[in-house]
Design a protein around this motif. Structure first.
Motif, PDB file in Angstrom:
ATOM      1  N   GLU A  77      58.599  35.636 -75.411  1.00 46.63           N
ATOM      2  CA  GLU A  77      57.344  34.930 -75.170  1.00 46.63           C
ATOM      3  C   GLU A  77      56.658  34.636 -76.501  1.00 46.63           C
ATOM      4  N   PHE A  82      61.164  29.411 -76.227  1.00 48.33           N
ATOM      5  CA  PHE A  82      61.064  30.259 -75.034  1.00 48.33           C
ATOM      6  C   PHE A  82      61.507  29.494 -73.782  1.00 48.33           C
ATOM      7  N   ARG A 417      58.073  31.523 -63.932  1.00 44.66           N
ATOM      8  CA  ARG A 417      57.815  31.559 -65.378  1.00 44.66           C
ATOM      9  C   ARG A 417      58.477  30.363 -66.065  1.00 44.66           C
TER      10      ARG A 417
END
Length: 443
Positions: A77, A82, A417
């Motif tokens: 992160e 990412f 995510r």
């Protein structure tokens, strides 16, 4: 703020560390580690957040180089990359990439091919962001005495345990094969059959099929499960389902072994094709879960008060007549939560298993048109899902989604995510996942 720290302990200290972590969890302490729960207890652990997810990926003709490959995804992160694939290490050709695993020191990742029984060994220690293919084992069938279809790799102290799905004749008679960490053959242990029970107590039948193998060190037991042979898993699923004879050639057993002696002790009857084995982590929790792919049930294998090992169905997973096909399961480090992927409907179902004899479904979520593997972080906060089951069993057309998807779990629901479309990225069909951390090799 420091993200992680880790060590490469000796085999003895690794075992002690595993037992200490399990004891801490049983007492309700906060876990210090954040590695994936689906791993051998003999492995060094990531003690912090994972940096990378390694995805063992099936090649697709005309897509990129068309070869199987190990794809590295950046999950740091705050990193500019990412949630993106940053490297891929191709092995050349298509070998039905399926499962794999790290050596006990975690310096190598072994990845297996089901179709031609090749095993590919990657160095992940030199540069964890860029695994490098360093060795290919191409004589698995010959050296093992006829086992075929290596189904991944499970770390033991100084060696690797390779369950097979098949044999040189293509049938389901299977074996467990051991190698040194350097890739040298050690031994073959054939699963018991009715014709050759090898001293094992048999509950109804010993069919000799193989799939997963997992060890509970403190009880000196190993548990294996069962699937089918290459005569089935390399055929299109529609053909297999339409072939009445083929439908009889699937596993219905789990075998409990004396681990140190590599001696089968009891063949348990678990109808419906039991696949992944997940031992509980708690130091007094003498049980394991599995899910049956055809029966669509959760099963518990447990030691009763008299010291006898038994198996029983404990919950239904959706409607078996609709072929949800439970494929993978992940048990949380505190032994309270079980995630169950069902390939056919693309769902994950979450069960409260704090009472392992009476599971209770608490959540469900649609992951995609199809979903196969699930990997959960040790702290229980992050989960990753992949889509591909087998090259000839995956869905077609618009339902042939091929992805890695990451979610956060807050104890009540899954929240997205990031997601990677492996077809758009021209990478192939993502199957098995493993976590990587640079700190494992710098401390």
């Amino acid at each position: 703020m420091a993200r992680r720290s880790s060590t490469r302990p000796t085999t003895l200290s690794r075992t002690i560390r595993w037992a200490g972590v399990a004891l801490g969890l049983s007492l309700g302490a906060t876990a210090a580690t954040a590695d994936e729960t689906c791993q051998s207890p003999y492995m060094a652990k990531i003690t912090g957040l994972e940096d990378f997810v390694y995805v063992w990926t099936l090649g697709v003709e005309g897509l990129g180089d068309g070869s199987d490959k190990l794809v590295t995804v950046d999950v740091r992160e705050g990193s500019p990359t990412f949630g993106k694939p940053i490297r891929s290490a191709s092995v050349g050709g298509r070998h039905e990439a399926h499962h794999g695993g790290f050596t006990d020191d975690r310096r190598q990742f072994w990845a297996a091919g089901l179709s031609d029984s090749k095993i590919f060994i990657f160095d992940v220690a030199n540069d964890p962001s860029q695994p490098k293919l360093v060795k290919v084992i191409d004589d698995f069938v010959e050296r093992s005495g006829g086992a075929a279809g290596p189904h991944g790799a499970y770390a033991l102290p100084g060696r690797m345990l390779i369950p097979s799905l098949s044999n040189k004749d293509g049938t389901g008679k299977a074996a467990l094969v051991e190698y040194t960490n350097d890739g040298e053959y050690i031994a073959t242990h054939w699963l018991p059959t009715n014709q050759n029970p090898q001293g094992a107590e048999i509950d109804k039948v010993a069919d000799g099929y193989g799939y997963d193998a997992r060890v509970l060190p403190r009880k000196n037991v190993m548990l294996t499960s069962s699937f089918t042979g290459i005569e089935n898993y390399m055929r299109p699923l529609g053909e297999v389902l339409a072939d009445k004879e083929a439908s009889t050639k699937f596993g219905q057993t789990m075998v409990l072994w004396d681990f140190h002696a590599r001696q089968p002790k009891k063949v348990l009857h678990v109808p419906g094709v039991p696949l992944e084995v997940r031992w509980a982590w708690g130091p007094h929790n003498n049980y394991a879960f599995t899910a049956t792919a055809v029966g669509s049930q959760l099963w518990l294998v447990y030691e009763d008060a008299g010291g006898d090992w038994k198996a029983k169905a404990i919950a239904d997973i959706a409607d078996p007549s609709k072929m949800p096909v439970p494929a993978d399961i992940s048990l949380s480090a505190d032994d309270r939560t079980l995630f169950v992927d069902t390939f056919g409907d693309g769902m994950v179902r979450v069960f409260d298993v704090s009472d392992p004899h009476q599971p209770r479904q608490v959540h469900e979520k649609k992951i995609g048109a199809q979903v196969n593997m699930v990997s959960q972080s040790w702290d229980g906060k992050r989960l990753y899902f992949t889509s591909s089951l087998l090259s000839k069993w995956d869905k077609t057309g618009a339902d042939n989604e091929q992805f890695l998807k990451a979610f956060a779990w807050d104890g009540k629901e899954l929240k997205p995510r990031f997601a990677i479309d492996f077809t758009t990225e021209r990478l192939g069909r993502p199957h098995m996942m493993a976590f990587g951390s640079a700190a494992l090799y710098t401390n």
